[in-house]
Structure formats: structure tokens, C-alpha cells
Write an enzyme that holds these catalytic residues in place. Sequence first.
Site, PDB file in Angstrom:
ATOM      1  N   ARG A 267      -7.634  -4.257  -3.189  1.00  0.00           N
ATOM      2  CA  ARG A 267      -7.203  -3.196  -3.967  1.00  0.00           C
ATOM      3  C   ARG A 267      -8.285  -2.671  -5.097  1.00  0.00           C
ATOM      4  O   ARG A 267      -7.953  -3.426  -6.101  1.00  0.00           O
ATOM      5  CB  ARG A 267      -5.977  -3.425  -4.503  1.00  0.00           C
TER       6      ARG A 267
ATOM      7  N   CYS B 198       0.869  -1.098  -0.001  1.00  0.00           N
ATOM      8  CA  CYS B 198      -0.008   0.098   0.045  1.00  0.00           C
ATOM      9  C   CYS B 198       0.751   1.361   0.056  1.00  0.00           C
ATOM     10  O   CYS B 198       0.536   2.165  -0.806  1.00  0.00           O
ATOM     11  CB  CYS B 198      -0.773   0.231   1.371  1.00  0.00           C
TER      12      CYS B 198
END
Lengths: 77, 226
Positions: B129, B52
Amino acid sequence: MKQGCVSPDGKPSERAMKLLQLIHEKKGLTPEEVASLTGRPLFQVRSSLRELYEAGFLEEKEGKYFLTEKAQEFLKV
Amino acid sequence: MEEVKVVSMPRIGDPAPSFQAMTTMGPIKFPDDFKGQWVVLFSHPADFTPVCSTEFLGFAKLNQEFQKRNVQLVGLSVDSVFSHIAWAMNLKEKTGIEIPFPIIADSDGKVASLFGMLHPGESSTFTVRAVFVIDPNARIRAIIYYPLSAGRNIREILRLVDALQTADKYSVATPADWVPTPQTWEFSEENTKVIVPPPTTYEEAMERFKANYECIDWYLCKKKLS
């Protein structure tokens, strides 16, 4: 919803006071004009204006925001 | 483990769900605050996690390119706003790169549920995601899903925005591997490195610095595959 421009006791934050001052100086501004003058993202400006409007510091006429009497008292103008 | 309620997921062509949320840049009301703008809404599993972090740095580096296309980036995870702020400050401190877009603090998973970002088969607690490209009329124009283990190609998301805007403007469609200008998206040696799974104990975290990895911080270390 946690607020960003107005504290729980109803007072505008330092950043909000600057925004009110700018709107006072320019005799009313649209969100796009505020974004252009301050360099802040448009979504953030719209959010701040809405918050100040809901707290009674701003009024809106034809897309432009103006200070209310309450805001003028805070700014002492 | 708490049971995750799976709700119906919005699809391409659907109006984007409305919501209000707190972000690192103050409260937002969607879509009202983004009227007239394109929005790329993307979720990530958690703050202070390595993949991330690389994605956020990637989005930050290309933020100006998105802005040129009238696109507002908006991140999201189920972490608190305080966690988001601490993470953004950590990234700035370690890399010098500022996160110039808001990150939604979706602690109760309300927004993630509205957009179908929670996929129990992948994780019952973290958002996958997901990327939602939303047009100025608040309509969902594209959706991309990646699993937790694979970081997204931010340039591809930019290319997708270009393709959608070009299709709208000229009433055309774009072929495979289309790009708006014959520019080369060059990749460097850096792009070949992989992420070492982050430590799960304090002891492991301390040992991480002694290992032969390239670390930005204890939770973000890369290595070359031999």
C-alpha cells in the site's frame, strides 16, 4: 497501448465523435475548455485529445484543438 | 515463485517517473496528462480484497475534497483493467458508491517497479500500500508505505496534501497533528471494526454468509473484536 477513442480500424468511438462535434461547434477548444464543458476530468480530456490528434482527427494551434479535414469528413460537416 | 527484480526506488524530491498505462478511464500518459495538477498515486495489493475495498471506498468518499485541492487521485494494482472494472462495478452495486478516479491496470508490474511498490519481503506478487504525493511540477513530495494488513487513513493523506500546499503557499512548516481548520475528524463505531480474512475456497465463501459477520460481499466481511 490499447486505445480508448479510436478503434483499431481507425474509426473514432461514439464518445470521440461527440467530442469532435463539440470542438466543431465551438470552432476550436483548449483541453481546459473541453473539461469544463463536458465535466470530464482534465487528464482524461488530454488523453482523448492526444489520441485523436495522433490518429489525424485533430490539429493543434497555440494550445487549441481544431478539426482536420479527415475529422470533418467523418462528421460530414 | 518468479523472482522479483528490486529496482532503485524514487525518493522525496525526485522527479516522478514517466510512464504510459491503461486505466479504467482510458489510457494515460504520466505526467503529461496531469500537468498543473497534484496527483496522489496509490497502489493496492489486489482487486476484490477486503482492505483494498475499504480504502477505495474511503478515497471515493473524499474524492471531492481532493478535487477542491486540485488533486487527481490515481489507483494502481497488478490486476487487469477488466478486473478493475468488475471490482468497481461490484463496489457500486453493493455500496452505491462509485469509484470516480482511474485505476491503473499494471498487469506486467512496470509502473509498480518504477515507483518501488513491490516489496518482496512483504509479498513477491502484490504491490504494497504505497502512496506518492506528486506536485504540479511532477516532483515527488511525499511517500507513505503501509503493509498489506493495515488499511490507510485517507484523511491523513488529505491532511498531508493540505500541509504540503500550505507550506508552499506561505513558506512555512506545519507541526505535529496540524490541521488547516479546527475541524474534528470524527470516528464512529464503524471505524472500530476489523476485517475477517477473505475465504480462499468456494465452500468457505458460501459459508461466510452463514457466519455472524457484517458482509458487504463474500470477500469483504467485518466483525467487532470482543
